[in-house]
Design a protein around this motif. Structure first.
Motif, PDB file in Angstrom:
ATOM      1  N   CYS A  39      -2.247  -7.123   0.194  1.00 48.54           N
ATOM      2  CA  CYS A  39      -1.931  -7.059  -1.234  1.00 48.54           C
ATOM      3  C   CYS A  39      -1.409  -8.430  -1.648  1.00 48.54           C
ATOM      4  CB  CYS A  39      -0.883  -5.973  -1.476  1.00 48.54           C
ATOM      5  SG  CYS A  39      -0.446  -5.814  -3.208  1.00 48.54           S
TER       6      CYS A  39
ATOM      7  N   LYS B 156       1.244 -11.908  -8.512  1.00 49.50           N
ATOM      8  CA  LYS B 156       1.239 -10.445  -8.437  1.00 49.50           C
ATOM      9  C   LYS B 156       1.759  -9.792  -9.716  1.00 49.50           C
ATOM     10  CE  LYS B 156       0.057  -8.352  -5.722  1.00 49.50           C
ATOM     11  NZ  LYS B 156      -1.357  -7.941  -5.524  1.00 49.50           N
TER      12      LYS B 156
ATOM     13  N   HIS C  84      -5.819   1.048  -3.834  1.00 50.14           N
ATOM     14  CA  HIS C  84      -4.990   1.280  -5.023  1.00 50.14           C
ATOM     15  C   HIS C  84      -5.253   2.649  -5.631  1.00 50.14           C
ATOM     16  CE1 HIS C  84      -4.545  -3.048  -4.555  1.00 50.14           C
ATOM     17  NE2 HIS C  84      -3.351  -2.864  -5.094  1.00 50.14           N
TER      18      HIS C  84
ATOM     19  N   GLU D 181      -7.103  -3.000   1.215  1.00 49.63           N
ATOM     20  CA  GLU D 181      -5.909  -3.754   1.590  1.00 49.63           C
ATOM     21  C   GLU D 181      -5.615  -3.592   3.088  1.00 49.63           C
ATOM     22  OE1 GLU D 181      -3.517  -4.488  -2.545  1.00 49.63           O
ATOM     23  OE2 GLU D 181      -2.758  -2.908  -1.255  1.00 49.63           O
TER      24      GLU D 181
ATOM     25  N   ASP E 114       2.806  -2.958  -1.447  1.00 49.52           N
ATOM     26  CA  ASP E 114       1.739  -2.000  -1.119  1.00 49.52           C
ATOM     27  C   ASP E 114       1.531  -1.720   0.383  1.00 49.52           C
ATOM     28  OD1 ASP E 114       1.371  -1.575  -3.787  1.00 49.52           O
ATOM     29  OD2 ASP E 114      -0.503  -2.681  -3.951  1.00 49.52           O
TER      30      ASP E 114
ATOM     31  N   GLN F  52      -0.167   1.713   1.495  1.00 48.93           N
ATOM     32  CA  GLN F  52      -1.621   1.921   1.375  1.00 48.93           C
ATOM     33  C   GLN F  52      -2.409   0.939   2.235  1.00 48.93           C
ATOM     34  OE1 GLN F  52      -1.540   1.294  -2.856  1.00 48.93           O
ATOM     35  NE2 GLN F  52      -2.567  -0.675  -2.753  1.00 48.93           N
TER      36      GLN F  52
HETATM   37 MN    MN Z   1      -1.908  -4.111  -4.016  1.00 55.04          MN
END
Ligand code: MN
Ligand code: PEP
Length: 335
Positions: free
Chosen positions: A102, A131, A271, A297, A308, A311
């Protein structure tokens, strides 16, 4: 486009309205029924502003019968667009995976992840330097330094880099980025889209959190109408009432987009789900639905990721997903 007139609209006002349409290069097909009178506008109506037509006191309603996007429309460009970046192709039967963390966090992290995803078969390295975080107190990315580290990871592996831009003022910093990502939150930052449309760099455009397919395609149109036709669309999940996943992957958007546009369509299951174990089944569903690629990711230490982590897959998990993705691509190609 069909314009439905109010009953009893004065003839001179109707003629004046018709004159306005004709001045826009449109021809008009009038039809008068027992209760309704219609104007059928023939020609390129993409520049007609529906709201301003509705503002006329003699207009009851306006219906578009063709899509408001032209450059992105498959009707005017039936063949699939193939986007080529640094010798790697996406679209028109070419399937490609973009993977990486990420956020770029350090040279060691990005180079290690780049090597891992490359070994597993990713064609591009993704990594966020700027970001877009929901909280101003969360990690905002390494910014220009993150871009420099991405360049180092590219030099170490040869993988082209994909990274997100958030601001037109940063465009000069992105001059040697292989593919520029526009994130979900900026899908309707029209000034940014127009500026990116003046570049030649391919643009990865992510679907807005609550955007319709037509709005998504109109955002692609913004980029294309300025001259940059190298646009890749990314379905990344939309907001629904369901809280058990971060977003809801709109898998039906894949065949729908592919029917409406010639642009390549990829899916970001990371995501969409927000949960690492769900990335594999959603990635396989995306392949089955006809996606041209995936964005996933991957982090070398998800538990300590600056964004993140929940995930993110480890490089080993990613390799397992890639094995199944490859087999699925082959299987569905053979059908
Ligand atoms: Mn991300
Ligand atoms: C990302 O890809 O890191 C990202 C922020 O995604 P999205 O814009 O889809 O939320």
């Amino acid at each position: 486009m069909i314009v439905i007139l109010k009953p009893g609209a004065p003839e001179q006002d109707v003629r004046a309205l018709c004159g306005q349409f004709q001045a826009q290069g449109l021809s008009i097909h009038e039809s008068t029924g027992e209760h309704t009178r219609l104007l059928g506008l023939i020609g390129d109506t993409s520049r007609v502003d529906v709201d301003s037509v509705l503002a006329s006191p003699i207009v009851e309603a306006v219906r578009r019968v063709s899509e408001p996007y032209k450059k992105a429309n498959r009707k005017f460009h039936p063949a699939d667009t193939v986007v080529e970046v640094a010798g790697r192709k996406i679209g028109g039967g070419h399937f490609a995976v973009m993977a990486g963390p990420c956020s770029v966090e350090s040279e060691a992290q990005i180079v290690e992840v780049a090597r891992g995803v490359q070994a597993a078969g990713a064609a591009f390295l993704r990594g966020g330097a700027f970001k877009p975080r929901t909280s101003p107190y969360s990690f905002q990315g390494m910014r220009a330094e993150g871009l420099a580290l991405l360049r180092r990871a590219r030099a170490a592996t040869g993988l082209p880099i994909v990274t997100e831009i958030m601001n037109t003022e940063h465009i000069p910093l992105f001059s040697d980025v292989d593919m520029i990502q526009v994130g979900a939150r900026n899908m309707q930052n029209f000034e940014l889209l127009k500026e990116l449309g003046r570049l030649k760099t391919p643009i990865l455009l992510k679907r807005g959190l609550s955007s319709t397919i037509e709005e998504f395609l109109m955002s692609a149109e913004y980029i294309m109408s300025e001259g940059n036709e190298n646009v890749i669309l990314c379905e990344r999940g939309i907001r629904t009432f369901e809280p058990s996943t971060r977003n809801t992957l709109d898998i039906s958007a894949v065949p729908m987009l592919k029917s409406k546009t010639h642009l390549p369509v990829i899916v970001d299951p990371s995501h969409a789900a927000g949960i690492a174990w769900m990335v594999e089944p959603l990635a396989l569903a995306a392949v089955a639905a006809g996606a041209d690629g995936l964005m996933i990711e991957v982090h070398n230490d998800p538990a300590h990721a600056k964004s993140d982590g929940a995930q993110s897959l480890t490089p080993a998990q990613f390799a397992g997903v890639m094995d199944k993705v490859r087999k699925s691509v082959e299987f569905f190609r053979g059908l």
